[in-house]
Design an enzyme around this catalytic site. Structure first.
Site, PDB file in Angstrom:
ATOM      1  N   SER A   1     -70.216 -16.979  42.301  1.00 52.74           N
ATOM      2  CA  SER A   1     -68.910 -17.273  41.940  1.00 52.74           C
ATOM      3  C   SER A   1     -68.411 -16.125  40.990  1.00 52.74           C
ATOM      4  O   SER A   1     -69.089 -15.482  40.215  1.00 52.74           O
ATOM      5  CB  SER A   1     -68.680 -18.705  41.455  1.00 52.74           C
ATOM      6  OG  SER A   1     -67.318 -18.995  41.318  1.00 52.74           O
TER       7      SER A   1
ATOM      8  N   GLY B   1     -62.366 -20.850  46.637  1.00 48.50           N
ATOM      9  CA  GLY B   1     -61.636 -22.010  45.959  1.00 48.50           C
ATOM     10  C   GLY B   1     -60.922 -21.485  44.682  1.00 48.50           C
ATOM     11  O   GLY B   1     -59.944 -21.652  44.828  1.00 48.50           O
TER      12      GLY B   1
ATOM     13  N   ARG C   1     -65.355 -23.781  30.131  1.00 47.08           N
ATOM     14  CA  ARG C   1     -65.841 -22.616  30.702  1.00 47.08           C
ATOM     15  C   ARG C   1     -66.148 -21.632  29.571  1.00 47.08           C
ATOM     16  O   ARG C   1     -67.147 -20.801  29.586  1.00 47.08           O
ATOM     17  CB  ARG C   1     -64.808 -21.980  31.725  1.00 47.08           C
ATOM     18  CG  ARG C   1     -64.740 -22.896  32.973  1.00 47.08           C
ATOM     19  CD  ARG C   1     -63.935 -22.066  34.138  1.00 47.08           C
ATOM     20  NE  ARG C   1     -64.991 -20.910  34.506  1.00 47.08           N
ATOM     21  CZ  ARG C   1     -64.618 -19.549  34.329  1.00 47.08           C
ATOM     22  NH1 ARG C   1     -63.528 -19.376  33.564  1.00 47.08           N
ATOM     23  NH2 ARG C   1     -65.322 -18.840  34.689  1.00 47.08           N
TER      24      ARG C   1
ATOM     25  N   CYS D   1     -65.318 -31.215  17.489  1.00 48.90           N
ATOM     26  CA  CYS D   1     -66.280 -31.085  16.420  1.00 48.90           C
ATOM     27  C   CYS D   1     -67.441 -30.131  16.855  1.00 48.90           C
ATOM     28  O   CYS D   1     -68.575 -30.846  16.888  1.00 48.90           O
ATOM     29  CB  CYS D   1     -66.811 -32.492  15.888  1.00 48.90           C
ATOM     30  SG  CYS D   1     -65.701 -33.224  14.833  1.00 48.90           S
ATOM     31  N   GLU D   2     -67.040 -29.184  17.354  1.00 50.66           N
ATOM     32  CA  GLU D   2     -68.044 -27.990  17.540  1.00 50.66           C
ATOM     33  C   GLU D   2     -67.773 -26.588  17.383  1.00 50.66           C
ATOM     34  O   GLU D   2     -66.611 -26.172  17.628  1.00 50.66           O
ATOM     35  CB  GLU D   2     -68.311 -28.173  19.341  1.00 50.66           C
ATOM     36  CG  GLU D   2     -68.847 -29.310  19.879  1.00 50.66           C
ATOM     37  CD  GLU D   2     -70.317 -29.694  19.512  1.00 50.66           C
ATOM     38  OE1 GLU D   2     -70.958 -28.461  19.422  1.00 50.66           O
ATOM     39  OE2 GLU D   2     -70.768 -30.728  19.765  1.00 50.66           O
TER      40      GLU D   2
END
Length: 467
Positions: free
Chosen positions: A236, A318, A360, A391-392
């Site tokens: 992809s 797609g 992504r 929280c990352e």
């Protein structure tokens, strides 16, 4: 340090990608990145005739904004360019009943890869004969439902599945059409998680090992299975046609070998898709017409060389249809300059979404761009990183972008190219509510997927009690 000084030092200190060395005019758009109806009107971003400021006021943020005219135009472009092919829209990129209807109305077919996607397609009224069913671990009930519904083709992915599907067909007393997914051993130039034609991964039967030919023999020998052909998918977000050329050569060679050794001329072949789109100005996607010419030439050349008749071809765009047709609009919550080594400043712009609506960037290290969507600005640019509310530390929406230095809480930002795999992969991380999808056309906005509510979250929490 002023924002101007921070920007002036940033390119050398931070080693920015080439497409970010020159800050863009915040009041202009790069058309390649946006849907066809998107424009700026005195700083306000307008999609499908609807100002995002008005849309945000009515539906709140974050929200996915889907340009109906653009989606339909891209679907028609692939249908017309690949007029001699069957064009399957890959539902995994983004699927809802509205999208499924648009796909069918524009003359495309539809690929699904789960019971949920099949349910949506059937609910939308898609002709089952125009549905293809993917998946590397289809259960017996899943296969039974697909066969019973009359799905046009099932793409088998393992010897276990061949046996399972043959048993289902026997139980139902019917014959079902199948394609065999093969691994061509191609290293596609994309992220390893979305490259699917090399040997060491879960999809398909290896041509090199002989498993693909053995799969053909087993399908041919099985009662209730009709072999349509081979299916190849190299990955992809692909821009380079060389991968398709290598894959086509190897798959067509197997196609010819089946005819000579097994005595079966398979009527069809699927070349996959994965055509790339522009997320930033560094991306250079091909137009459908160009792709059609290049891929058809490859197949024609190989068939002539092998002395075989060309099978009926199909492809699966797609991302290339829905990706550019959607953007995401956020509200800025905080603006925080951070001093970096070398005297540079990066400003962290926090928005009311993040990795729960676009995973992504964290998952694939994907690049995105964005623009101020709610007003014009003449302020000098600042180097910004747009981050989410989770929280990352990896909760990043846009890694690097120049934004106006007068950006302030309450401003709207819009991120283009979020139609593919953003809503599809959205989550409830930190119990976030997944955003709505708002379709826009001719100045009218309508909800096609509503925003989740707290009640939706509590509905699956069997321990939840009121009060």
């Amino acid at each position: 340090m002023t924002h101007e000084a921070g920007w002036a030092h940033a390119p050398g200190a931070l080693k920015l990608p080439s497409w970010l060395r020159e800050p863009p005019d915040p009041n202009e758009l790069v058309p390649l990145l946006w849907s066809g109806t998107t424009r700026k009107d005195d700083g306000d971003l307008v999609v499908g005739g609807v100002a995002l400021a008005d849309l945000a006021a009515e539906f709140n943020t974050p929200a996915y904004v889907l340009d109906e005219d653009d989606f339909r135009a891209r679907a028609r472009a692939f249908r017309d360019a690949f007029a001699d092919y069957d064009v399957y829209y890959a539902g995994k990129a983004f699927l809802c009943t509205t999208i499924a209807r648009w796909v069918a109305e524009e003359g495309l077919r539809l690929d699904v890869c789960s019971p949920g996607e099949l349910t949506v397609a059937l609910r939308a009224g898609v002709d089952p004969a125009h549905i293809g069913y993917h998946g590397n671990n289809k259960s017996r009930p899943e296969l039974r439902r697909a066969v019973d519904a009359g799905v046009g083709r099932i793409i088998v992915d393992s010897f276990t599945e061949i046996e399972r599907l043959a048993s289902v067909a026997a139980d139902l007393g019917t014959t079902t059409a199948v394609m065999i997914r093969v691994t061509a051993g191609v290293e596609a130039h994309t992220h390893e998680y979305i490259a699917t034609a090399h040997e060491d991964q879960k999809f398909g039967f290896s041509i090199t090992s002989g498993d693909a030919l053995e799969a053909v023999r087993r399908v041919v020998a099985a009662e209730g299975l009709e072999l349509l052909g081979l299916h190849s998918h190299i990955g992809s977000q692909i821009f380079d046609s060389s991968g398709f050329e290598v894959a086509a050569r190897r798959v067509l060679a197997l196609h010819a070998r089946v005819a000579s050794e097994v005595g079966l001329t398979m009527p069809e072949m699927d070349l996959g898709g994965g055509f790339g789109i522009a997320y930033t100005t560094q991306d250079d996607p091909s137009e459908p017409a160009q792709l059609a010419v290049e891929m058809s030439k490859i197949v024609e050349h190989e068939c002539r060389a092998l002395g075989i008749e060309q099978p009926r071809l199909s492809i699966e765009p797609g991302r290339a249809i829905v990706g550019p047709s959607m953007c995401t609009v956020y509200t800025v919550g905080t603006v925080k300059p951070v001093a970096l080594d070398g005297g540079a400043v990066r400003t962290y712009v926090s928005v009311d979404g993040g990795m729960s609506d676009n995973i992504r960037t964290a998952l694939y290290d994907a690049d995105y761009s964005c623009t101020l969507a709610s007003r014009a600005s003449q302020a000098p640019p600042m180097l910004a990183r747009v981050v989410g509310m989770h929280c990352e530390a990896g909760d990043i929406v846009v890694k690097d972008e120049f934004l106006p230095s007068d950006l302030t809480p309450g401003d709207l930002l819009a991120v283009p190219g979020t139609g593919a795999y953003c809503r599809s992969m959205a989550s409830n991380y930190n119990h976030a509510l997944r955003p709505p999808v708002i379709a826009v056309k001719d100045g009218v906005a309508r909800v096609v997927v509503r925003r989740e509510t707290i009640e939706d979250l509590l509905a699956t929490d069997v321990g939840a009690v009121d009060g």
